[in-house]
Design an enzyme around this catalytic site. Structure first.
Site, PDB file in Angstrom:
ATOM      1  N   GLU A  52       0.864  -1.191   0.000  1.00  0.00           N
ATOM      2  CA  GLU A  52       0.000   0.000   0.000  1.00  0.00           C
ATOM      3  C   GLU A  52       0.900   1.241   0.000  1.00  0.00           C
ATOM      4  O   GLU A  52       1.952   1.239   0.659  1.00  0.00           O
ATOM      5  CB  GLU A  52      -0.841  -0.023   1.291  1.00  0.00           C
ATOM      6  CG  GLU A  52      -1.654   1.228   1.557  1.00  0.00           C
ATOM      7  CD  GLU A  52      -2.245   1.265   2.979  1.00  0.00           C
ATOM      8  OE1 GLU A  52      -1.597   0.754   3.924  1.00  0.00           O
ATOM      9  OE2 GLU A  52      -3.351   1.789   3.126  1.00  0.00           O
ATOM     10  N   ASN A 112      -6.830   6.332  -1.750  1.00  0.00           N
ATOM     11  CA  ASN A 112      -5.771   5.372  -1.456  1.00  0.00           C
ATOM     12  C   ASN A 112      -6.038   4.217  -2.431  1.00  0.00           C
ATOM     13  O   ASN A 112      -6.995   3.460  -2.251  1.00  0.00           O
ATOM     14  CB  ASN A 112      -5.881   4.933   0.017  1.00  0.00           C
ATOM     15  CG  ASN A 112      -4.722   4.064   0.448  1.00  0.00           C
ATOM     16  OD1 ASN A 112      -4.011   3.510  -0.374  1.00  0.00           O
ATOM     17  ND2 ASN A 112      -4.543   3.945   1.756  1.00  0.00           N
ATOM     18  N   LYS A 129      -9.436   2.257  -1.994  1.00  0.00           N
ATOM     19  CA  LYS A 129      -9.669   1.702  -0.639  1.00  0.00           C
ATOM     20  C   LYS A 129     -11.010   2.151  -0.054  1.00  0.00           C
ATOM     21  O   LYS A 129     -11.320   3.356  -0.023  1.00  0.00           O
ATOM     22  CB  LYS A 129      -8.520   2.130   0.277  1.00  0.00           C
ATOM     23  CG  LYS A 129      -8.528   1.510   1.663  1.00  0.00           C
ATOM     24  CD  LYS A 129      -7.244   1.897   2.400  1.00  0.00           C
ATOM     25  CE  LYS A 129      -7.125   1.314   3.779  1.00  0.00           C
ATOM     26  NZ  LYS A 129      -5.848   1.694   4.424  1.00  0.00           N
ATOM     27  N   GLU A 148      -5.996   8.792   7.578  1.00  0.00           N
ATOM     28  CA  GLU A 148      -6.532   8.333   6.282  1.00  0.00           C
ATOM     29  C   GLU A 148      -7.901   8.944   5.979  1.00  0.00           C
ATOM     30  O   GLU A 148      -8.231   9.175   4.817  1.00  0.00           O
ATOM     31  CB  GLU A 148      -6.608   6.808   6.255  1.00  0.00           C
ATOM     32  CG  GLU A 148      -5.232   6.186   6.168  1.00  0.00           C
ATOM     33  CD  GLU A 148      -5.289   4.734   5.756  1.00  0.00           C
ATOM     34  OE1 GLU A 148      -5.821   4.437   4.685  1.00  0.00           O
ATOM     35  OE2 GLU A 148      -4.794   3.906   6.534  1.00  0.00           O
ATOM     36  N   CYS A 174      -4.889  -2.907   2.806  1.00  0.00           N
ATOM     37  CA  CYS A 174      -4.619  -2.844   4.243  1.00  0.00           C
ATOM     38  C   CYS A 174      -5.835  -3.100   5.126  1.00  0.00           C
ATOM     39  O   CYS A 174      -6.242  -4.229   5.286  1.00  0.00           O
ATOM     40  CB  CYS A 174      -3.948  -1.523   4.611  1.00  0.00           C
ATOM     41  SG  CYS A 174      -3.206  -1.626   6.260  1.00  0.00           S
ATOM     42  N   ASN A 199       0.257  -1.032   5.349  1.00  0.00           N
ATOM     43  CA  ASN A 199       1.175  -0.325   6.260  1.00  0.00           C
ATOM     44  C   ASN A 199       0.499  -0.401   7.621  1.00  0.00           C
ATOM     45  O   ASN A 199      -0.487   0.296   7.865  1.00  0.00           O
ATOM     46  CB  ASN A 199       1.302   1.160   5.906  1.00  0.00           C
ATOM     47  CG  ASN A 199       2.071   1.452   4.633  1.00  0.00           C
ATOM     48  OD1 ASN A 199       3.235   1.797   4.655  1.00  0.00           O
ATOM     49  ND2 ASN A 199       1.396   1.335   3.500  1.00  0.00           N
TER      50      ASN A 199
END
Ligand code: CDT
Length: 320
Positions: A52, A112, A129, A148, A174, A199
């Site tokens: 990621e 993302n 994401k 995020e 993730c 991550n």
């Protein structure tokens, strides 16, 4: 290799990456990725999974007053000049790859994201994401941020499944790996292999989570969901200490039996490989997890009707 074997065996590699520091250039990161790609190819890989946000440090740990101050972390197109050497090398070696990165669209949307690149170097699948962890506000007292929800919008492409090299690939990123819906939606589209990068900070800023749980829950969800959906799962970490901020390693390739067939040893750049027998998933999908025979969606309505948990539903029966 006979035709029937090549149809069901996939050379699958995970290219784990060690830390990327704030001072590291895109060019130096891409050079590391090219080296990992070559090593994976040398060990029989046809598909290579990168982490990621693989081109930068895990920047959601840092606050900026204006989102525009973070524009340099995002890619405005994919591929672009900085990553072109990776695409060129993949085409030359005839290997496909999964790449996670921060996307800034021409309309100014931030995701993302990940792309699936086929062995001719073409982007053949895209994912944004959906399960964004963390927070959108600046947490002044936290040792670092997990922003995020500030830096990215919720992905708008669903959980797509894409065909490449006679294989159906699903992608997620993730935190998505912790949610069973992620895999089930892809498995219902016939996914055979789920690719993901992550991550995962060693320290959880939201509660005092014992450090060992960060790795054990990571492995738990990958193994359980591989088995429950009859899919291979290939998960690539970006790990080690990025400017002092520790993240877990333990990149793995998991078989549809739920067993780990390869796992990294280090928290540095490292390749792991497996010859994935895609017919293995068929046994699980034809027997214990034969969806068409055994699923009962008429009893799963709450999964899409409710987001958070609510009161128990009434259950009425008559003993007859
Ligand atoms: N990158 C990412 O999604 N990390 C999350 C950390 C959750 S704790 C705020 C993960 O699930 O690993």
């Amino acid at each position: 290799m006979s035709k029937s074997i090549s149809k069901h065996m996939l050379g699958l590699a995970v290219a784990q990456m060690g830390p990327i520091h704030l001072a590291d250039t895109r060019e130096s990161v891409v050079a590391r990725m090219v080296a990992l790609l070559r090593e994976a190819k040398g060990r029989g890989a046809e598909m290579v999974v990168f982490p990621e946000l693989a081109l930068t440090t895990f920047f959601p740990r840092y606050w900026v007053e204006q989102l525009a101050d973070a524009d340099h972390y995002y890619e405005k197109s994919m591929p672009n000049q900085a990553v072109q050497p990776l695409f060129d090398e993949a085409r030359r070696l005839s290997v496909g790859f999964y790449l996670g990165y921060a996307e800034l669209t021409p309309q100014g949307h931030r995701y993302n994201a990940s792309v699936l690149v086929d062995r001719s170097g073409h982007v053949t699948g895209k994912y944004r994401k959906i399960h964004l962890p963390g927070h959108a506000d600046h947490k002044m007292n936290a040792p670092f941020q997990h922003l995020e929800k500030y830096y990215f919008e919720v992905g708008n492409l669903g959980f797509g499944v894409f065909e490449a090299m006679e294989t159906r690939f699903g992608m997620c990123i993730c935190n998505d790996r912790r949610w069973p819906e992620t895999y089930r939606v892809m498995a219902l589209q016939g996914a055979e292999v789920v690719l993901l990068g992550y991550n995962t900070p060693l320290v959880n800023i939201h509660w005092n989570e014992p450090a060992h749980l960060r790795t054990s829950t990571h492995l738990l969800v990958l193994r359980a969901n591989a088995y429950e959906n009859g899919v291979w799962v290939a998960a690539a970490a970006k790990c080690g200490a990025e400017d002092g901020h520790e993240m877990i390693g333990s990149s793995v390739i998991v078989a549809p039996s739920g067993e780990i067939v390869a796992r990294t040893l280090t928290e540095e750049d490292e390749v792991i490989c497996a010859m994935a027998d895609l017919s293995l998933g068929e046994f699980f999908r034809e027997h214990v997890f034969n969806f068409a025979r055994h699923r009962r969606p008429e009893h799963y309505g709450l999964i899409v009707e409710r987001t958070g948990a609510g009161e128990p539903l009434p259950v009425r029966w008559r003993d007859e």
